[in-house]
Design a protein around this motif. Structure first.
Motif, PDB file in Angstrom:
ATOM      1  N   ALA A  86      29.733  40.660   4.206  1.00  0.00           N
ATOM      2  CA  ALA A  86      28.031  40.984   4.460  1.00  0.00           C
ATOM      3  C   ALA A  86      27.849  42.342   4.719  1.00  0.00           C
ATOM      4  O   ALA A  86      27.780  42.580   5.711  1.00  0.00           O
ATOM      5  N   GLY A  87      27.866  43.459   4.155  1.00  0.00           N
ATOM      6  CA  GLY A  87      27.050  44.726   4.201  1.00  0.00           C
ATOM      7  C   GLY A  87      28.873  45.489   4.875  1.00  0.00           C
ATOM      8  O   GLY A  87      30.193  45.558   4.741  1.00  0.00           O
ATOM      9  N   LEU A  88      28.566  46.867   5.050  1.00  0.00           N
ATOM     10  CA  LEU A  88      29.358  48.160   6.035  1.00  0.00           C
ATOM     11  C   LEU A  88      30.660  47.665   7.165  1.00  0.00           C
ATOM     12  O   LEU A  88      29.831  46.644   7.335  1.00  0.00           O
ATOM     13  N   ASP A  89      31.685  47.752   6.324  1.00  0.00           N
ATOM     14  CA  ASP A  89      32.590  47.008   8.059  1.00  0.00           C
ATOM     15  C   ASP A  89      32.557  47.982   8.738  1.00  0.00           C
ATOM     16  O   ASP A  89      33.090  49.090   9.350  1.00  0.00           O
ATOM     17  N   MET A  90      31.266  48.207   9.954  1.00  0.00           N
ATOM     18  CA  MET A  90      31.215  48.933  11.544  1.00  0.00           C
ATOM     19  C   MET A  90      32.253  48.547  12.020  1.00  0.00           C
ATOM     20  O   MET A  90      32.459  49.289  13.019  1.00  0.00           O
ATOM     21  N   ARG A  91      32.519  47.079  12.250  1.00  0.00           N
ATOM     22  CA  ARG A  91      33.300  46.873  13.110  1.00  0.00           C
ATOM     23  C   ARG A  91      34.411  47.611  13.203  1.00  0.00           C
ATOM     24  O   ARG A  91      35.374  48.269  14.303  1.00  0.00           O
ATOM     25  N   HIS A  92      35.645  47.460  11.639  1.00  0.00           N
ATOM     26  CA  HIS A  92      37.116  48.630  11.926  1.00  0.00           C
ATOM     27  C   HIS A  92      36.615  49.887  11.633  1.00  0.00           C
ATOM     28  O   HIS A  92      37.661  50.937  12.213  1.00  0.00           O
ATOM     29  N   LEU A  93      35.372  50.735  11.654  1.00  0.00           N
ATOM     30  CA  LEU A  93      34.839  52.152  12.455  1.00  0.00           C
ATOM     31  C   LEU A  93      34.944  52.502  13.393  1.00  0.00           C
ATOM     32  O   LEU A  93      34.993  53.791  14.014  1.00  0.00           O
ATOM     33  N   PHE A  94      35.034  51.100  14.041  1.00  0.00           N
ATOM     34  CA  PHE A  94      34.140  51.321  15.598  1.00  0.00           C
ATOM     35  C   PHE A  94      36.021  51.465  16.433  1.00  0.00           C
ATOM     36  O   PHE A  94      36.421  51.872  17.645  1.00  0.00           O
ATOM     37  N   VAL A  95      36.933  50.251  15.533  1.00  0.00           N
ATOM     38  CA  VAL A  95      38.354  50.330  16.307  1.00  0.00           C
ATOM     39  C   VAL A  95      39.136  51.980  15.763  1.00  0.00           C
ATOM     40  O   VAL A  95      38.991  52.444  14.551  1.00  0.00           O
ATOM     41  N   GLY A  96      39.149  52.356  16.869  1.00  0.00           N
ATOM     42  CA  GLY A  96      39.945  53.796  16.921  1.00  0.00           C
ATOM     43  C   GLY A  96      39.215  54.867  16.881  1.00  0.00           C
ATOM     44  O   GLY A  96      39.405  55.628  16.500  1.00  0.00           O
ATOM     45  N   SER A  97      37.913  54.490  17.596  1.00  0.00           N
ATOM     46  CA  SER A  97      37.017  55.634  17.568  1.00  0.00           C
ATOM     47  C   SER A  97      36.259  56.482  18.428  1.00  0.00           C
ATOM     48  O   SER A  97      35.514  57.229  19.202  1.00  0.00           O
ATOM     49  N   GLU A  98      37.233  55.917  19.869  1.00  0.00           N
ATOM     50  CA  GLU A  98      37.462  56.802  20.988  1.00  0.00           C
ATOM     51  C   GLU A  98      36.802  56.691  21.613  1.00  0.00           C
ATOM     52  O   GLU A  98      35.808  57.812  22.577  1.00  0.00           O
ATOM     53  N   GLY A  99      35.539  55.511  21.728  1.00  0.00           N
ATOM     54  CA  GLY A  99      34.095  55.583  22.751  1.00  0.00           C
ATOM     55  C   GLY A  99      33.100  56.799  21.691  1.00  0.00           C
ATOM     56  O   GLY A  99      32.022  57.171  22.157  1.00  0.00           O
ATOM     57  N   THR A 100      33.250  57.071  20.675  1.00  0.00           N
ATOM     58  CA  THR A 100      31.782  58.477  20.461  1.00  0.00           C
ATOM     59  C   THR A 100      31.465  57.682  19.692  1.00  0.00           C
ATOM     60  O   THR A 100      30.717  58.447  19.380  1.00  0.00           O
ATOM     61  N   LEU A 101      31.437  56.772  19.194  1.00  0.00           N
ATOM     62  CA  LEU A 101      30.317  56.018  18.263  1.00  0.00           C
ATOM     63  C   LEU A 101      29.568  55.324  19.278  1.00  0.00           C
ATOM     64  O   LEU A 101      28.348  54.241  18.734  1.00  0.00           O
ATOM     65  N   GLY A 102      29.797  54.312  20.278  1.00  0.00           N
ATOM     66  CA  GLY A 102      29.449  53.361  20.805  1.00  0.00           C
ATOM     67  C   GLY A 102      30.250  52.590  21.829  1.00  0.00           C
ATOM     68  O   GLY A 102      31.787  53.117  21.867  1.00  0.00           O
ATOM     69  N   ILE A 103      29.893  52.184  22.883  1.00  0.00           N
ATOM     70  CA  ILE A 103      30.674  51.704  24.310  1.00  0.00           C
ATOM     71  C   ILE A 103      30.366  49.349  24.091  1.00  0.00           C
ATOM     72  O   ILE A 103      29.473  49.362  23.360  1.00  0.00           O
ATOM     73  N   VAL A 104      32.493  49.166  23.521  1.00  0.00           N
ATOM     74  CA  VAL A 104      32.074  47.853  23.089  1.00  0.00           C
ATOM     75  C   VAL A 104      32.050  47.165  24.420  1.00  0.00           C
ATOM     76  O   VAL A 104      32.153  47.468  25.587  1.00  0.00           O
ATOM     77  N   VAL A 105      31.346  46.132  24.874  1.00  0.00           N
ATOM     78  CA  VAL A 105      31.427  45.833  25.579  1.00  0.00           C
ATOM     79  C   VAL A 105      31.642  44.082  25.751  1.00  0.00           C
ATOM     80  O   VAL A 105      31.874  43.250  26.278  1.00  0.00           O
ATOM     81  N   GLU A 106      32.386  43.742  24.174  1.00  0.00           N
ATOM     82  CA  GLU A 106      33.073  42.413  24.277  1.00  0.00           C
ATOM     83  C   GLU A 106      33.388  42.001  22.367  1.00  0.00           C
ATOM     84  O   GLU A 106      33.366  42.733  22.008  1.00  0.00           O
ATOM     85  N   ALA A 107      34.678  41.883  22.964  1.00  0.00           N
ATOM     86  CA  ALA A 107      35.539  41.343  21.339  1.00  0.00           C
ATOM     87  C   ALA A 107      35.759  39.890  21.070  1.00  0.00           C
ATOM     88  O   ALA A 107      36.636  39.475  22.644  1.00  0.00           O
ATOM     89  N   THR A 108      35.525  39.475  19.693  1.00  0.00           N
ATOM     90  CA  THR A 108      36.301  38.459  19.590  1.00  0.00           C
ATOM     91  C   THR A 108      38.019  38.680  18.625  1.00  0.00           C
ATOM     92  O   THR A 108      37.615  39.623  17.911  1.00  0.00           O
ATOM     93  N   LEU A 109      38.402  38.683  19.175  1.00  0.00           N
ATOM     94  CA  LEU A 109      40.205  38.808  18.729  1.00  0.00           C
ATOM     95  C   LEU A 109      41.197  37.736  17.944  1.00  0.00           C
ATOM     96  O   LEU A 109      40.734  35.955  17.924  1.00  0.00           O
TER      97      LEU A 109
END
Lengths: 498, 498
Positions: free
Chosen positions: A221-244
């Protein structure tokens, strides 16, 4: 609430967005300042004691494990204990144009967590709870500061595994693993961090909290932003919770060890074994220098007369595992192995892997005895290119006179050459840095990448242009600027030099 | 080069970028027109015969398999035979502000490939070559138009598998599979399309050709654009080449079939079996209506007195597979199974899976006998929520009087409810559309997603707001606008209504 202040606190430089076309927007210093008064206001919005401007504490948190990366100039450290703290920092930052450097355990080796001028260091190490384990869906939800090994230990009683196991498994946090899409020894069979990220809760540049990705096994449902954030080295936003995503507990592996007269035959074995359909759960390479340094570091009893060693594991049922180990032995012998030995004793396997995991301390011991300098590279190659790559490293070693040792997550083609040098000798230091770059150049020439799992950070930002074509650079910059229009998030890292 | 022209050719409407804030930029109609002369110029730049403005040909290519989605207004069809053709179309489109609808086999069911006003249909079905098979690295490089099953057939002699197997495996192209991140029956063990995309060559909105992602097993140099493009439904760029990761040939599976007195007990079995650590390679659910429709369609001999059926496969070695099948039987019996049967005969397995794959033709036969209407939904749920979801579907069926049948890739919680209706009855049609939406609403309420694998396209664009929070919508729009600032690529689809 009391904030410690010292006369020496550098007055922060307020930054304003640069107008950029075709470049990453970065905060630019201005004449205005964010001073103690403004930071007081921020501190009052945060959990008690979260913010400090103590320069000693800031300095102690201003860098990761990388060499040759600047880390100076941060104006405050926030040790967040909640998503709300992170949101407040980003609201403040976007209001005042203050850069923010997200940090976890600071075990990275590319300078990605290093401070920068006028920045707030936003450390999430204290956010380290396991929020929930969902056995039915095989999911775990954690805060970003949890250490990878602590998560693994937490999951063991549930009979569940989180496979990604970077070399820093005992030190590095899940947030940092997500920031760099960390890999490790298991990747050859089990993949990398990205493969296990089901959903992320992130704080955006302006402080907005958002959930990326579904909770379900599939979802488009929509663009896959979650995988874009993986590997983004803190340049796009800050992860505060992760479901693995988790998998059932990994079975005990069987282990084979093969020694070779030289490096080339060991690496050729990897290429041939994988081309023949080999399915190892681990396939590690150590060159002769690495074997010697390990034996000098600890009582591992490794055959350091050998030119190289492969450690191969397989974790299927006994019958299939025997077949795969026999196949491995056959390939190794055809490539000229000196010796191939098996073990189905978990203790032997654990000892071997423990030895392999000691390579970095062993390197450090060697480095400390030779002037202290070590630059660890991270070139991932097509597997077939590894023998040639190794030959080229030997040429570099011969022409420079500097020691270059090589370990590799060889089943993935992910090599970690280390260049050793006397850090007190400016000429040698410059030479080592040149070799470090030359190794990446050779990697690219052989069809590889400048970084398989360590990330770009500050250390490799100047080499990114050599890997990414113009279109790719352009859309990466466009995405970065779209998500962080003020250029607040981790400026000077990753895309900042392309 | 000759282009056929007819008097009836609609004069194309040139579009100019809209100024948008917080919305996806979409091309907007203007007074200016792109007429036959401009299209002549484009045609001359393309492979001979690639462009047609024949309205009958355009109409025949203007839609996919979705119902209730507009498809009118395209001004030309380009059947590209090379990346250069695709680049030329995008250069022309960005110069003239003409929207472009990328298309493959048009087997999608969300209207994602449907025409839109003033658009060029850019079809890549003729780009269907296997460019190379790299056995050593277990990679294949293909053009986007190749049909999934054709790729599988091509790889078989190499002893290599490309696992993703959407229901449309014999019809759908790899480019379309990438556009929707297609899944299928194998996903419960082998994952989705994204998990197999190593690198992509794409044409951007302005015609730039770029390579996204490394050729190597691991790689973190920059933002992960390749995975962002997977599932982007042609809204960010056009894939002209894909390098896909392969795995060794899949072993023949063992198959278990369990029948249940009702739907709930079958779905509960799935939840319990997976929670107990089950590792099936396939786990499919069919409800009683689906079983009846299959038997009416072909001589499958399925037990259509049963309330539901599970087909479970496991593809490990015989000993492990027996253990897993016994575990499955135990769980199924505890949940009230009527019967559990095993087979290790590949012929039996193939027959069962063939029957499962006939569900859509069977549905069509039923639909054709009842007014022709079928709306196929695609809600993915936490596995534990499936029994409740099924109860809610039954309530909907009872309250509406419309038949709702359910199949599911149940191991992943990916359900495909179908609503059947008389397409000639306006009231029933409206009611069916309402139920279609209500099914998604229930899915969201139970922690699911509105689309597990079919994509949003036009059909589900109005429901996206119900799934994505404000921050997530905002950054998706920002990324779309950053990569396609003129709003040329597949306007009106996916993000266009958020």
């Amino acid at each position: 609430m009391l904030i410690r202040r010292r006369k020496t606190v550098a007055e922060a430089v307020v930054t304003t967005p640069a107008v950029a076309f075709g470049k990453v927007v970065m905060t630019v210093q201005d004449q205005t300042t964010v001073g103690a008064a403004e930071l007081d206001v921020l501190a009052a919005r945060l959990s008690e004691g979260a913010l400090t401007t103590d320069p000693d504490v800031i300095e102690a948190h201003a860098r990761d494990e990388a060499l040759f990366c600047p880390h100076e100039g941060a104006i405050a450290l926030v040790r967040a204990t909640s998503a709300t703290d992170v949101q407040e920092v980003m609201r403040f930052a976007s209001e005042h144009g203050v850069p923010v450097v997200p940090q976890g355990a600071r075990s990275g080796i590319s300078g990605g967590a290093n401070g920068s001028p006028g920045a707030i260091l936003l450390n999430v190490s204290r956010m380290r709870d396991v929020i929930s384990v969902n056995e039915a869906e095989r999911l775990v939800t954690v805060q970003p500061g949890i250490i990878n090994q602590d998560l693994k230990d937490h999951l063991a009683p549930f009979g569940l595994s989180y496979p990604p196991d970077p070399g820093s498994v005992g030190l590095s946090s899940i947030g940092g693993n997500i920031a760099t899409n960390a890999g490790g020894l298991c990747c050859v069979k089990y993949g990398v961090t990205r493969d296990y990220v089901r959903s992320l809760t992130v704080v955006l540049a302006d402080g907005t909290l958002t959930k990326l990705g579904p909770q379900t096994a599939k979802g488009v449902a929509g663009l896959d932003m979650r995988h874009l954030f993986v590997g983004s080295e803190g340049t796009l936003g800050i992860v505060v919770e992760a479901t693995l995503r988790l998998i059932p507990k990994l079975p005990d592996p069987f282990t084979a060890v093969a020694t070779f007269p030289d490096e080339r035959s060991g690496l050729q074995t990897v290429a041939d074994f994988m081309a023949a359909g080999g399915v190892p759960s681990l396939l590690e390479f150590l060159d002769s220098s690495s074997l010697k340094m390990l034996n000098e570091f600890g009582d591992f009893g490794l055959d350091d007369d050998a030119g190289s060693m492969l450690i191969m594991q397989v974790d299927q049922n006994p019958a299939d595992s025997q077949v795969i180990m026999a196949q491995f032995a056959e390939v190794a012998e055809a490539c000229g192995a000196l010796d191939v030995a098996y073990s189905d004793d978990p203790t032997d396997s654990a000892a071997l892997i423990a030895a392999r995991r000691m390579i970095q301390p062993a390197y450090e011991k060697f480095a400390n005895a030779h002037g202290g300098g070590q630059l660890l590279d991270d070139v991932c190659l097509p597997r077939v290119a590894m023998p040639e790559f190794c030959d080229r490293l030997k040429e570099l070693q011969e022409s420079s006179g500097l020691m270059i040792a090589l370990v590799a997550h060889a089943g993935d083609g992910n090599t970690h050459p280390s260049v050793f040098f006397d850090a007190n000798d400016a000429e040698q230091t410059a030479q080592a840095q040149e070799i470090f770059g030359e190794i990446m150049r050779i990697g690219l020439e052989l069809g590889g990448t400048i970084t398989g799992e360590h990330g770009v950070g500050y250390l490799k930002r100047d080499w990114l242009n050599g890997e990414l074509d113009e279109g790719s650079r352009r859309i990466q910059i466009a995405v970065k600027n779209a998500l962080d229009p003020q250029g607040l998030l981790n400026p000077g890292k990753m895309l900042s030099a392309i």
